[in-house]
Design a protein around this motif. Structure first.
Motif, short mmCIF file in Angstrom:
data_model
loop_
_atom_site.label_atom_id
_atom_site.label_comp_id
_atom_site.label_asym_id
_atom_site.label_seq_id
_atom_site.Cartn_x
_atom_site.Cartn_y
_atom_site.Cartn_z
N LYS A 125 -9.65 -2.06 -1.53
CA LYS A 125 -9.15 -1.14 -0.90
C LYS A 125 -8.59 -0.06 -1.66
O LYS A 125 -7.53 -0.20 -2.56
N GLY A 156 -9.07 4.82 3.87
CA GLY A 156 -9.38 3.59 3.07
C GLY A 156 -10.08 2.66 3.77
O GLY A 156 -9.64 2.55 4.87
N ILE A 172 -14.08 3.30 -0.51
CA ILE A 172 -13.68 2.19 -1.28
C ILE A 172 -13.53 2.53 -2.65
O ILE A 172 -14.20 3.42 -3.16
N ASP A 190 -10.59 -1.01 5.33
CA ASP A 190 -9.71 -2.22 5.82
C ASP A 190 -9.82 -3.32 5.11
O ASP A 190 -11.09 -3.54 4.57
N GLU A 191 -8.93 -4.38 4.87
CA GLU A 191 -9.14 -5.67 4.67
C GLU A 191 -9.13 -6.58 5.58
O GLU A 191 -8.06 -6.71 6.26
#
Length: 351
Positions: free
Chosen positions: A220, A256, A214, A258-259
């Motif tokens: 992100k 990275g 993060i 995730d959202e």
């Protein structure tokens, strides 16, 4: 430690040692001499107390904490400069400079036609705060539009004192060595733009390591940051060769977070004269603040949990709202447990 030793106590102890037939009243020669000495003694105890506090990492001020941390091979993480994406109508020269509000930026790398990486000339988080139209500092022929559109690698302030103190004490709890979990965490967290990391072993077979990061804004990360980290840790094409920070035979892949979009609906009771349009900006800001606080803990949690009770409690503090009920998250009246590698972002909010 020496707070209980006062000037009055020190003076009285000295006076008690003087024979009773000698004048010890205030203003006498003996009293005045011992009073001056007692002041000096109290100052000495104050200095001793300060020295004692500076001796231990738990109570040391920044200057001496840095010295103590250096004994563990730790130094404060330095401030860094933000790198941002700029969009132009033409290719601009590398090294050209632009301004936006009080910030100046330098073009340092070409991404594609009309897209460049700019570095803020000011160190720290301040360089992450501004997006929008750029003004060239020097004339560039043919330039008609220039805009900062995205933070690629966040700039960071110098590590705060309490963060350094925590890192110092954490260094005793888990020893970093040759590619163990703590070693990866220490090395990756020290890289610019990283706010946290989770480490997974053998995620794609023996010898493989998965790093999920993060960014330092607890969002992100951009693909640019991911690519930069990959190159630094274990460059593509040379994975497992020990060229980067990763040990030999460790094939490391960087991802990275995730959202996860969270849609929120609530039945809100308003104060007289208030309605949804008036409270909506405060509601959105409150939800974003809650999600941001969750994201800051992501690296230390197995999985983040978005809780209805937390949302309702925070919304009740907003002016104009007197009650809230029947809150749903993504259409369900239950908390949402996110994937371990996901953070929440605000979706549609209805009140």
């Amino acid at each position: 430690m020496y707070e209980e030793i006062t000037y009055e106590d020190l003076l009285q102890q000295k006076l008690d040692q003087i024979d009773a037939d000698i004048d010890k009243r205030e203003g006498s020669i003996v009293y005045n001499a011992l009073a001056g000495n007692s002041v000096e003694a109290q100052l000495l105890y104050i200095a001793l107390d300060s020295i004692l506090n500076e001796t231990f990492a738990e109570t040391a001020t920044r200057e001496n904490l840095i010295k103590r941390a250096a004994e563990r091979g730790l130094t404060p993480e330095p401030a860094t400069r933000a790198r941002l994406k700029g969009i132009f109508n033409i290719d601009v020269p590398i090294g050209s400079r632009f301004s936006l509000d009080d910030m100046n930026y330098e073009v340092i790398e070409r991404i594609s036609q009309g897209e460049f990486v700019l570095e803020c000339e000011t160190f720290g988080n301040e360089g992450n705060l501004y997006l929008g139209p750029l003004v060239p500092i020097d004339y560039i022929d043919g330039l008609t539009s220039a805009e900062l559109t995205e933070v690629l690698i966040p700039g960071e302030d110098e590590e705060e004192t309490e963060a350094l103190r925590r890192r110092y004490f954490n260094s005793f709890n888990s020893q970093a060595f040759g590619g163990n979990r703590q070693d990866y965490k220490d090395k990756v967290n020290s890289l610019q733009g990283v706010g946290g990391v989770k480490v997974y072993r053998a995620w794609n077979g023996g010898g493989t390591v998965k790093l999920v990061v993060i960014n330092s804004l607890f969002q992100k990360p951009s693909q640019t940051l991911i690519d930069t980290l990959q190159k630094t840790i274990d460059p593509i094409g040379e994975q497992g060769e020990g060229v980067g920070l990763a040990p030999m035979d460790h094939v490391v892949t960087v991802f990275g977070v995730d959202e996860s979009t969270i849609n929120i609906a609530s039945n809100i009771t308003y104060q007289d004269g208030w309605s949804w349009p008036e409270v909506e900006p405060y509601v959105l800001e409150t939800i974003d603040s809650y999600f941001a606080s969750l994201n800051e803990t992501w690296a230390e949690q197995d999985a983040l949990v978005v809780r209805i009770s937390q949302i309702e409690t925070r919304l009740l503090n907003i002016p104009g709202i007197i009650d809230i009920a029947d809150t749903t998250l993504n259409g369900e009246q239950e908390n949402i447990v996110l994937h371990p590698d996901a953070i929440p972002i605000r979706g549609v909010v209805n009140g």
